[in-house]
Design a protein around this motif. Structure first.
Motif, mmCIF file in Angstrom:
data_model
loop_
_atom_site.group_PDB
_atom_site.id
_atom_site.type_symbol
_atom_site.label_atom_id
_atom_site.label_comp_id
_atom_site.label_asym_id
_atom_site.label_seq_id
_atom_site.Cartn_x
_atom_site.Cartn_y
_atom_site.Cartn_z
ATOM 1 N N GLY A 37 0.790 -1.220 0.000
ATOM 2 C CA GLY A 37 0.000 0.000 0.000
ATOM 3 C C GLY A 37 0.820 1.267 0.000
ATOM 4 N N SER A 90 -2.664 1.438 4.915
ATOM 5 C CA SER A 90 -2.206 0.748 3.718
ATOM 6 C C SER A 90 -3.351 0.079 2.973
ATOM 7 N N VAL A 146 -5.089 2.743 0.855
ATOM 8 C CA VAL A 146 -4.291 3.147 -0.304
ATOM 9 C C VAL A 146 -4.207 2.025 -1.334
ATOM 10 N N ARG A 164 -5.594 2.557 -5.111
ATOM 11 C CA ARG A 164 -4.681 2.553 -6.254
ATOM 12 C C ARG A 164 -5.074 1.505 -7.299
ATOM 13 N N ARG A 165 -5.720 0.446 -6.860
ATOM 14 C CA ARG A 165 -6.144 -0.609 -7.789
ATOM 15 C C ARG A 165 -7.484 -0.282 -8.443
#
Length: 511
Positions: free
Chosen positions: A104, A412, A415, A419-420
């Motif tokens: 993350g 984490s 994040v 982000r994915r």
């Protein structure tokens, strides 16, 4: 068949048949739901919590509502587990915390988390040797009229745990399981006896009244009580050694958190019932760690109490072995990814255990126990004696480290899925992770603020910043290592947190 030494290794029969990189993978299919659950729950040391942590919290903090605290913390940790469990479906790595944080927040943050985890779990494990040696020497003096220094049984335990650490993890799980089940049964017997024969206030539920959670001691009581849960978060550490990690790891985490919260809430309530809520603080201050044994003596007799004393010791041994296994696997994961020398990233012999990591933890334990033994120039009953300082200092250092890691892991999770591009589908998990992260940061803040209370030092003592500073130094050292790898060995930096996935890629590239 190739004989390239970089790709092959000699088997026990003398043939050259296996890929050398396989030494960097833990043996799969060793643990099922039961074995994994017992392995992580052993670290909670239920009898040590009921006989040690609970009376201390009542006595030092004066908080009658400790049962309610366990319920509140159970909710917080279930919120944490929602995102943490989902991460375990995507990342299977013996370096659980730092692997998740790497995915993350990046490899540099992961390196910092790795050093914190290694220091924290070592501290938790080594600290127990202090109270273990103290209790064993006391038992020998009481029942065998044998006087020995606390550090002798402590060092014997270090060696025994070290030897068990080299065995197959399923063998360890059976040892832990037997000890854990007996502990739990004895505590349940006490709970039933206390409810059947309550104090003069009867079956009072006053300890669950929110009004009992007022006063300056609540924050510090949270620090004491959250330490009782430590162990459930270890489930992902064993992911590579299970047959279906994406199913078993989340299942075990929720079972562990829920079970621990209910068990400790009921057991701490039983203590208040046995003495009466109005008397629990005063009785705890008078009896200290002898509270549980004092209460069982009058209700269940001397024989039961004697057995309880013995199981108190074996329960601590189970916790020692459980934390030892976790430290060995963190060292293994770090060695495999270049955060420790490569020798730590190999398994040993037919057991498939992380032998070098096990040896590292054993050496650390020996060094610390010997150092405290040399410094021990006071009677064991003195609260400033090194034998007791070893337990309180290291236990609280370790607890702080794990709380910080849980808070970082919560961030984490948010994040990682954002982000994915999965923020929408995982929205509710991200919300629970964020809420848990905020709560854990608050608890970490209280832990640092009240550290002198946790370790029994004065308000002006340097211990109030030196001891928690160890976790800060570990984090900084890890981040520095990550930055160095990023500049000098970017390929190693890119592997941080990949674990067995990197090994499989290496294997495919070499075949």
């Amino acid at each position: 068949m190739t004989t390239d030494s970089s790709r092959t290794s000699t088997t026990a029969s003398g043939g050259i048949s296996t890929f050398k990189g396989e030494e960097r993978a833990l043996r799969a299919d060793r643990l099922g739901t039961g074995g994994l659950l017992l392995s992580v729950l052993a670290a909670t040391a239920p009898l040590m919590v009921v006989a040690g942590v609970m009376p201390t919290t009542f006595a030092v903090m004066g908080i009658v509502g400790q049962p309610l605290l366990f319920v509140v913390l159970g909710v917080v940790l279930i919120l944490f587990s929602v995102g943490y469990a989902e991460m375990s479906r995507h990342v299977h790595n013996a370096g659980a915390f730092y692997a998740y944080i790497s995915r993350g927040l990046g490899g540099t943050a992961g390196a910092g988390a790795a050093l914190v985890a290694l220091v924290a779990y070592n501290a938790l494990q080594v600290g127990i040797y202090g109270i273990f040696g103290f209790e064993v020497s006391g038992l020998l003096a009481t029942y065998a009229d044998v006087q020995i220094a606390w550090w002798i049984p402590a060092l014997v335990a270090v060696l025994a745990v070290g030897l068990l650490g080299w065995l197959k993890i399923d063998v360890n799980a059976r040892v832990l399981g037997v000890l854990l089940v007996i502990e739990v049964l004895l505590v349940v017997v006490f709970d039933i006896a206390a409810i059947a024969d309550p104090g003069k206030e009867g079956l009072s539920l006053h300890a669950f009244n929110p009004d009992t959670l007022t006063g300056a001691g609540v924050g510090t009581a949270l620090c004491f009580c959250i330490a009782a849960f430590l162990g459930f978060e270890q489930a992902p550490v064993y992911a590579e050694e299970t047959s279906r990690p994406h199913v078993l790891v989340p299942r075990v985490m929720f079972l562990a958190v829920g079970g621990v919260a209910v068990f400790f809430a009921l057991s701490s309530w039983a203590l208040t019932v046995a003495t009466g809520p109005a008397a629990i603080v005063g009785t705890s201050q008078k009896q200290s760690a002898g509270l549980l044994f004092f209460l069982t003596e009058s209700r269940l007799g001397g024989t039961f109490t004697d057995v309880l004393h013995v199981l108190f010791v074996t329960g601590m041994f189970a916790a020692l072995l459980s934390f030892h296994n976790v430290v060995a696997r963190y060292a293994f994961a770090m060695g495999r990814e270049g955060l420790l020398p490569a020798a730590f990233g190999r398994t040993s012999g037919s057991s498939g255990a992380p032998g070098t990591g096990s040896l590292l933890q054993t050496v650390v334990a020996v060094v610390v126990v010997v150092a405290f033994a040399i410094a021990d120039d006071k009677p064991a009953g003195d609260p400033t004696a090194p034998v007791l300082q070893l337990f309180t200092w290291f236990g609280n250092i370790g607890a702080l480290g794990v709380i910080v890691l849980m808070a970082a892991a919560s961030l984490s999770v948010v994040v990682f899925f954002a982000r994915r591009g999965a923020a929408g589908t995982q929205a509710w998990r991200l919300v629970t992770s964020a809420l848990a992260g905020i709560a854990l940061l608050v608890i970490a803040g209280y832990t640092v603020k009240d550290f002198e209370v946790l370790v029994g030092a004065g308000p002006d003592s340097s211990l109030s910043w030196v001891l928690p500073g160890i976790i800060g130094l570990a984090a900084l050292a890890g981040v520095a290592l990550g930055l160095v790898l990023r500049v000098r060995a970017p390929e190693k930096h890119a592997r941080i947190g990949l674990g067995n996935e990197a090994f499989q890629l290496d294997k495919a590239a070499s075949s």
